[in-house]
Design an enzyme around this catalytic site. Structure first.
Site, mmCIF file in Angstrom:
data_model
loop_
_atom_site.group_PDB
_atom_site.id
_atom_site.type_symbol
_atom_site.label_atom_id
_atom_site.label_comp_id
_atom_site.label_asym_id
_atom_site.label_seq_id
_atom_site.Cartn_x
_atom_site.Cartn_y
_atom_site.Cartn_z
ATOM 1 N N HIS A 75 29.540 44.567 40.693
ATOM 2 C CA HIS A 75 29.976 44.998 39.363
ATOM 3 C C HIS A 75 28.800 44.823 38.403
ATOM 4 C CE1 HIS A 75 34.031 46.463 39.154
ATOM 5 N NE2 HIS A 75 34.410 45.580 40.053
ATOM 6 N N GLU B 294 30.567 35.648 28.989
ATOM 7 C CA GLU B 294 32.037 35.728 29.080
ATOM 8 C C GLU B 294 32.743 35.306 27.791
ATOM 9 O OE1 GLU B 294 32.487 33.349 32.632
ATOM 10 O OE2 GLU B 294 32.912 35.132 33.840
ATOM 11 N N HIS C 232 10.476 63.659 47.427
ATOM 12 C CA HIS C 232 10.419 63.496 48.874
ATOM 13 C C HIS C 232 9.595 64.599 49.517
ATOM 14 C CE1 HIS C 232 13.902 60.772 48.304
ATOM 15 N NE2 HIS C 232 13.272 60.132 49.268
ATOM 16 N N ASP D 16 34.306 45.179 35.777
ATOM 17 C CA ASP D 16 35.207 44.050 36.058
ATOM 18 C C ASP D 16 35.736 43.458 34.755
ATOM 19 O OD1 ASP D 16 32.614 43.277 35.413
ATOM 20 O OD2 ASP D 16 32.551 41.574 36.784
ATOM 21 N N TYR E 21 28.530 64.998 33.136
ATOM 22 C CA TYR E 21 29.462 64.592 32.086
ATOM 23 C C TYR E 21 29.085 65.253 30.754
ATOM 24 C CZ TYR E 21 30.898 60.864 35.319
ATOM 25 O OH TYR E 21 31.361 60.161 36.394
#
Ligand SMILES: [Zn+2]
Ligand SMILES: [Zn+2]
Length: 404
Positions: free
Chosen positions: A108, A381, A252, A113, A308
């Site tokens: 994560h 946190e 590549h 999370d 997006y």
């Protein structure tokens, strides 16, 4: 947009603080068991179980592994949606934390999370405020935000009816970002994050011996000219005040030191903040690739994909959200600069007005300094309670507003 201020801002933050240890425990539990795009089965099961426990009506398997929880207020009214994404990234997390990833090569690393944990925290707060709620609150737990190559999870949730029955009036979401200091909310009206697109350029030359380039059409040399020329788009062909990025991120070709190969393949990303710029860049990349290749006798095959769209915050709801965020004690709110990252929350904002805002988690003292997507990405946190409180407050405030 003027909203009648919900009178219990302090109260809501106190409630978030009182469940802070659960929010952190949920975040750590999900962190240790990260799941990649469209594989968020155990995360979705955890979410569904908790929502049911809190009294939400729950629908699973929405847009793949998505979960929708609905809470009815005391009287009919507007429908407010809050969204959290659930997927992790193919990044290997170094060990060291008690809750480090238990899965090889999956982490994560973008903070999703914490998004799930904060939205479940808000779900718990809202379930206690049903009496204050008009209309309905819909919580969208979305799969696969990171998987633009698979079309992303938002689009699939919309196709599966996540914004209908009841029809959503406004939608909001939150992202943890290391760009901003801990406890700082950041948001902006209008274009907030970039439109993204990808390209693959196959440079087709003619191989031969490394000692005799004149007998070949060297695809590596030609690809190098293409890489340089593409930077002319931003530097010389797009209005300098219009943000744009063209990055070649993979090259590549070749097998060994004395063989000129037949082909070189370039892959890259394009980012823009407006539709005219997006169209212009999408037209220039193949034009430049083809003409540079032609100059050196090679051919270019170009594939382009739009990923997006621009994340477009509704000005009126964004002003209202800024007012709500400013009322959260212990935090500050700033105007975010436009960011060139892309988000599939943009698809929701094409359907209904709303706002996507950020919560900073940068804290030098705690070593929370690495960018999102880094294997060393670390969240402070202490900010999770602010995020949970802000989501609950946004839902409560908008439930007092009329229908769209
Ligand atoms: Zn990410
Ligand atoms: Zn993310």
């Amino acid at each position: 947009m003027q909203l009648r201020r919900f009178s219990h801002t302090n109260h809501i933050l106190d409630e978030a603080a009182s469940i802070e240890s659960q929010i952190i425990a949920t975040r750590r539990r999900i962190h240790s068991n990260p799941e990649l795009a469209f594989e968020e089965k155990e995360t979705a099961a955890l979410v569904a179980k908790e929502l049911r426990r809190l009294g939400y009506r729950v629908k699973t398997g929405v847009g793949g592994t998505g979960v929708v929880g609905t809470l009815e207020g005391r009287v009919p009214g507007p429908v407010t949606a809050l969204r959290a994404d659930m997927d992790a990234l193919p990044v290997a997390e170094p060990p060291g934390l008690s809750f480090s990833s238990r899965k090889d090569g999956v982490m994560h690393a973008c903070g999703h999370d914490s998004h799930v944990a904060m939205l479940l925290g808000a779900a718990a707060i809202l379930s206690k405020h049903r009496a204050d709620l008009r209309g309905e609150v819909k919580l969208l737990f979305q799969p696969a935000e990171e998987a633009a190559e698979l079309g992303g999870g938002a689009r699939r949730m919309i196709a599966d009816g996540a914004l209908e029955d009841p029809d959503v009036d406004h939608i909001f979401g939150l992202h943890i970002l290391s760009n901003f200091p801990s406890g700082t909310f950041a948001l902006r009206p209008g274009p907030s994050m970039a439109a993204s697109g990808t390209f693959t350029i196959r440079v087709k030359g003619k191989g031969g011996h490394g000692s005799a380039p004149h007998q070949t059409v060297d695809p590596i040399f030609t690809a190098a000219q293409v890489i340089n020329a593409l930077q002319g788009i931003k530097g010389r062909m797009i209005d300098p005040v219009e943000p744009s990025v063209v990055s070649v991120c993979s090259v590549h070709s070749g097998t060994r030191n004395n063989i000129i190969p037949d082909e070189a393949v370039l892959e890259g990303t394009m980012r823009t903040l407006s539709e005219p710029s997006r169209k212009r860049v999408a037209a220039l990349v193949p034009r430049i690739a083809k003409s540079v290749c032609k100059t050196f006798g090679a051919e270019a095959e170009v594939e382009m994909e739009q990923a997006y769209p621009v994340t477009l915050n509704d000005p009126s709801t964004t002003e209202a959200v800024a007012g709500i965020l400013r009322s959260v004690p212990g935090t500050s709110t700033i105007e975010a600069p436009p960011l060139m990252i892309a988000e599939d929350f943009s698809f929701f904002l094409r359907e209904v007005p709303g706002t996507y805002y950020f919560l900073g988690t940068r804290n030098e003292r705690k070593g929370c300094v690495y960018p999102n997507h880094s294997s060393r990405f670390k969240i402070d946190e202490d900010v999770l309670k602010y995020g949970a409180a802000s989501l609950a407050l946004v839902a409560l405030e908008f439930s007092r507003k009329g229908k769209r």
